[in-house]
Design a protein around this motif. Structure first.
Motif, PDB file in Angstrom:
ATOM      1  N   GLU A  97      49.253  19.201  25.493  1.00 17.61           N
ATOM      2  CA  GLU A  97      50.124  19.634  24.410  1.00 17.61           C
ATOM      3  C   GLU A  97      49.404  20.729  23.628  1.00 17.61           C
ATOM      4  N   GLY A  98      50.093  21.832  23.395  1.00 14.28           N
ATOM      5  CA  GLY A  98      49.471  22.943  22.675  1.00 14.28           C
ATOM      6  C   GLY A  98      48.908  23.981  23.628  1.00 14.28           C
ATOM      7  N   GLU A  99      47.701  24.445  23.357  1.00 15.33           N
ATOM      8  CA  GLU A  99      47.140  25.576  24.087  1.00 15.33           C
ATOM      9  C   GLU A  99      46.590  25.177  25.451  1.00 15.33           C
ATOM     10  N   ASN A 100      46.904  26.002  26.450  1.00 16.16           N
ATOM     11  CA  ASN A 100      46.367  25.877  27.808  1.00 16.16           C
ATOM     12  C   ASN A 100      45.962  27.269  28.264  1.00 16.16           C
ATOM     13  N   THR A 101      44.739  27.400  28.759  1.00 17.53           N
ATOM     14  CA  THR A 101      44.272  28.719  29.195  1.00 17.53           C
ATOM     15  C   THR A 101      44.515  28.908  30.685  1.00 17.53           C
ATOM     16  N   ILE A 102      44.949  30.103  31.041  1.00 17.45           N
ATOM     17  CA  ILE A 102      45.175  30.478  32.439  1.00 17.45           C
ATOM     18  C   ILE A 102      44.373  31.734  32.715  1.00 17.45           C
ATOM     19  N   LEU A 103      43.503  31.672  33.700  1.00 18.10           N
ATOM     20  CA  LEU A 103      42.669  32.803  34.095  1.00 18.10           C
ATOM     21  C   LEU A 103      42.836  33.034  35.590  1.00 18.10           C
ATOM     22  N   VAL A 104      43.119  34.280  35.976  1.00 13.00           N
ATOM     23  CA  VAL A 104      43.262  34.619  37.387  1.00 13.00           C
ATOM     24  C   VAL A 104      42.315  35.767  37.729  1.00 13.00           C
ATOM     25  N   LYS A 105      41.575  35.585  38.782  1.00 13.80           N
ATOM     26  CA  LYS A 105      40.707  36.633  39.323  1.00 13.80           C
ATOM     27  C   LYS A 105      41.472  37.310  40.453  1.00 13.80           C
ATOM     28  N   VAL A 106      41.647  38.632  40.347  1.00 13.74           N
ATOM     29  CA  VAL A 106      42.433  39.378  41.331  1.00 13.74           C
ATOM     30  C   VAL A 106      41.536  40.440  41.945  1.00 13.74           C
ATOM     31  N   CYS A 107      41.258  40.310  43.237  1.00 16.75           N
ATOM     32  CA  CYS A 107      40.292  41.173  43.922  1.00 16.75           C
ATOM     33  C   CYS A 107      41.006  42.168  44.837  1.00 16.75           C
ATOM     34  N   GLN A 108      40.640  43.429  44.696  1.00 15.79           N
ATOM     35  CA  GLN A 108      41.169  44.480  45.568  1.00 15.79           C
ATOM     36  C   GLN A 108      40.082  44.887  46.560  1.00 15.79           C
ATOM     37  N   ASN A 109      40.465  45.025  47.851  1.00 17.34           N
ATOM     38  CA  ASN A 109      39.464  45.433  48.838  1.00 17.34           C
ATOM     39  C   ASN A 109      39.458  46.948  48.988  1.00 17.34           C
ATOM     40  N   GLU A 110      38.891  47.438  50.084  1.00 22.30           N
ATOM     41  CA  GLU A 110      38.690  48.886  50.243  1.00 22.30           C
ATOM     42  C   GLU A 110      39.573  49.500  51.328  1.00 22.30           C
ATOM     43  N   GLN A 111      40.622  48.793  51.744  1.00 20.38           N
ATOM     44  CA  GLN A 111      41.526  49.358  52.739  1.00 20.38           C
ATOM     45  C   GLN A 111      42.212  50.603  52.180  1.00 20.38           C
ATOM     46  N   THR A 112      42.335  51.615  53.033  1.00 15.78           N
ATOM     47  CA  THR A 112      42.925  52.889  52.603  1.00 15.78           C
ATOM     48  C   THR A 112      44.368  53.054  53.056  1.00 15.78           C
ATOM     49  N   ASP A 113      44.880  52.111  53.860  1.00 10.88           N
ATOM     50  CA  ASP A 113      46.266  52.212  54.307  1.00 10.88           C
ATOM     51  C   ASP A 113      47.213  52.232  53.108  1.00 10.88           C
ATOM     52  N   GLY A 114      48.311  52.947  53.270  1.00 10.91           N
ATOM     53  CA  GLY A 114      49.269  53.044  52.186  1.00 10.91           C
ATOM     54  C   GLY A 114      49.800  51.709  51.734  1.00 10.91           C
ATOM     55  N   TRP A 115      49.980  50.776  52.698  1.00 13.60           N
ATOM     56  CA  TRP A 115      50.530  49.468  52.353  1.00 13.60           C
ATOM     57  C   TRP A 115      49.500  48.533  51.736  1.00 13.60           C
ATOM     58  N   ALA A 116      48.247  48.989  51.623  1.00 14.63           N
ATOM     59  CA  ALA A 116      47.182  48.137  51.088  1.00 14.63           C
ATOM     60  C   ALA A 116      46.715  48.592  49.707  1.00 14.63           C
ATOM     61  N   GLN A 117      47.566  49.309  48.995  1.00 18.62           N
ATOM     62  CA  GLN A 117      47.163  49.819  47.681  1.00 18.62           C
ATOM     63  C   GLN A 117      47.600  48.924  46.527  1.00 18.62           C
ATOM     64  N   ALA A 118      48.506  47.997  46.775  1.00 15.77           N
ATOM     65  CA  ALA A 118      49.014  47.154  45.688  1.00 15.77           C
ATOM     66  C   ALA A 118      47.902  46.285  45.107  1.00 15.77           C
ATOM     67  N   TRP A 119      47.871  46.232  43.802  1.00 17.77           N
ATOM     68  CA  TRP A 119      46.916  45.392  43.053  1.00 17.77           C
ATOM     69  C   TRP A 119      47.733  44.774  41.930  1.00 17.77           C
ATOM     70  N   GLU A 120      48.249  43.584  42.173  1.00 19.80           N
ATOM     71  CA  GLU A 120      49.235  43.041  41.247  1.00 19.80           C
ATOM     72  C   GLU A 120      49.246  41.518  41.259  1.00 19.80           C
ATOM     73  N   LEU A 121      49.953  40.975  40.267  1.00 26.31           N
ATOM     74  CA  LEU A 121      50.038  39.531  40.088  1.00 26.31           C
ATOM     75  C   LEU A 121      51.404  39.179  39.515  1.00 26.31           C
ATOM     76  N   GLN A 122      51.946  38.091  40.016  1.00 23.04           N
ATOM     77  CA  GLN A 122      53.178  37.509  39.474  1.00 23.04           C
ATOM     78  C   GLN A 122      52.904  36.016  39.313  1.00 23.04           C
ATOM     79  N   LEU A 123      53.085  35.484  38.104  1.00 24.46           N
ATOM     80  CA  LEU A 123      52.728  34.081  37.857  1.00 24.46           C
ATOM     81  C   LEU A 123      53.757  33.432  36.941  1.00 24.46           C
ATOM     82  N   ARG A 124      54.105  32.189  37.278  1.00 21.92           N
ATOM     83  CA  ARG A 124      55.019  31.443  36.424  1.00 21.92           C
ATOM     84  C   ARG A 124      54.572  29.990  36.331  1.00 21.92           C
TER      85      ARG A 124
END
Length: 368
Positions: free
Chosen positions: A328-355
């Protein structure tokens, strides 16, 4: 698959009703796993249950909780054979017992769904009787049907705009399914009402963000940078290239997607941390569901709940799900999001969706 199985097994069925204790046979069917074949022992057990007294049908459906999908199918087809025989003969259909079973929401969801289907098959008018009371049911399938009935009612010819608003609003408040929520929101907007699925689905849109930290050659995934030890929103921390600080970031995607590149730029070989304080109106069981095309870790109230060292393999809604007991009350949410070194166009996304949702997937918007 269930119907095919039933058709195959009906040939094994001796149709005269067997009045006997079927507890051992029901237990055997309930113990079936996905790796074993339809052994003679399982077939004999199914045959005895399927030929049993239809009044015992709810005992069979009640055994569908907490067992494998294979076991559920064995039990469901046996119960179906019982009900089919009773309806065909016009004698012994256990309508009262099935109704009592359906209305007991502590019973297994798939078993209750089967009871509902047979009650409707016996009396198509039963839909109107039961569905209005199932709008907030813990069975996802039954709730879907109840919401769908409201949507059909709202879309019928001759329904006034005010009544449509009421019906779509009621459906919107109960729906879990994304498609149903989107349909309600679209129609409510057409009717001049405010409707946004982001909040009802429990998406978090206001975040604190810090980075980038080093992830060249993948070194950052297992390295514990300072936010993993303690989140200090006023701290300045040595990052990949320079000192970094926490920044505010808003998830502006249609379904609460946070684009890290909007704040940090198109970094490669990098780590970022995304943080929020979620307010829960009460202590409750919940799920944190998130999606990202990047490698990630999730902590809730300092406890590591998920670790997924996977890059650019897609990010469907609710890709990762973790059960949690919210305070009840405050809850902390922490997400570590790691991007690699791929250069392909489809590998550029660096994003998060959370619910944050209840265990069924109903969004739990943060308390005010």
């Amino acid at each position: 698959m269930r119907a095919i199985t039933l058709c195959c097994l009906v040939g094994l069925l001796p149709f005269p009703t067997v009045a006997a204790d079927l507890s051992q046979e029901i237990a055997l069917l309930g113990a079936a796993s996905g790796v074993e074949a339809a052994t003679p022992e399982l077939q004999r057990a199914w045959r005895r249950v399927a030929a049993g007294d239809p009044l015992e049908m709810t005992e069979v459906l009640g055994a569908m909780g907490g067992v494998s999908t294979t076991a559920q199918n064995w039990l469901r087809t046996a119960a179906d054979a019982m009900a089919e025989r009773a309806l065909s003969s016009g004698d012994g259909f256990p309508a009262e017992r099935l109704e009592e079973f359906l209305l007991d929401d502590s019973q297994p969801p798939r078993g209750r769904r089967a009871a509902y289907e047979w009650l409707v098959k016996a009396d198509p008018g039963a839909k109107a009787k039961y569905l209005p009371d199932l709008l907030n049911d813990p069975s996802i399938e039954l709730r879907y049907d109840a919401v769908d009935a409201l949507l059909q009612q709202a879309a019928a010819d001759g329904v006034s705009e005010e009544e449509q608003k009421r019906l779509y609003g009621k459906a919107f408040a109960s729906a879990i399914d994304r498609g149903q929520l989107e349909k309600c929101a679209e129609r409510l907007k057409e009717l001049g009402e405010e409707a946004d699925i982001v909040q009802p689905m429990g998406f978090i849109t206001s975040w604190k963000l810090i980075g980038p930290f080093d992830n060249v050659d993948g070194v950052g995934f297992d390295k514990a940078y300072p936010p993993e030890e303690q989140v200090q929103l006023d701290a300045a921390i040595k990052g990949k290239k320079s000192v970094v600080a926490w920044q505010s970031a808003e998830a502006e995607g249609a379904l609460g997607q946070l684009d890290l590149t909007e704040t940090l730029g198109p970094e490669k070989g990098a780590v970022a941390y995304v943080y929020c304080v979620y307010q829960s109106g009460k202590a409750q069981d919940a799920e944190v569901r998130y999606a990202t095309p990047n490698a990630s870790k999730l902590w809730v109230n300092g406890e590591l709940l998920a670790s997924n060292h996977v890059y650019h393999a897609g990010n469907p809604l609710d890709q990762y799900r973790s059960s949690v007991r919210l305070r009840e009350g405050e809850n902390t949410i922490l997400v570590k999001v790691c991007q690699n070194e791929q250069t392909d166009g489809w590998a550029q996304a660096w994003e998060l969706q959370l619910r944050v949702t209840d265990p069924l997937g109903k969004g739990l918007p943060a308390a005010e």
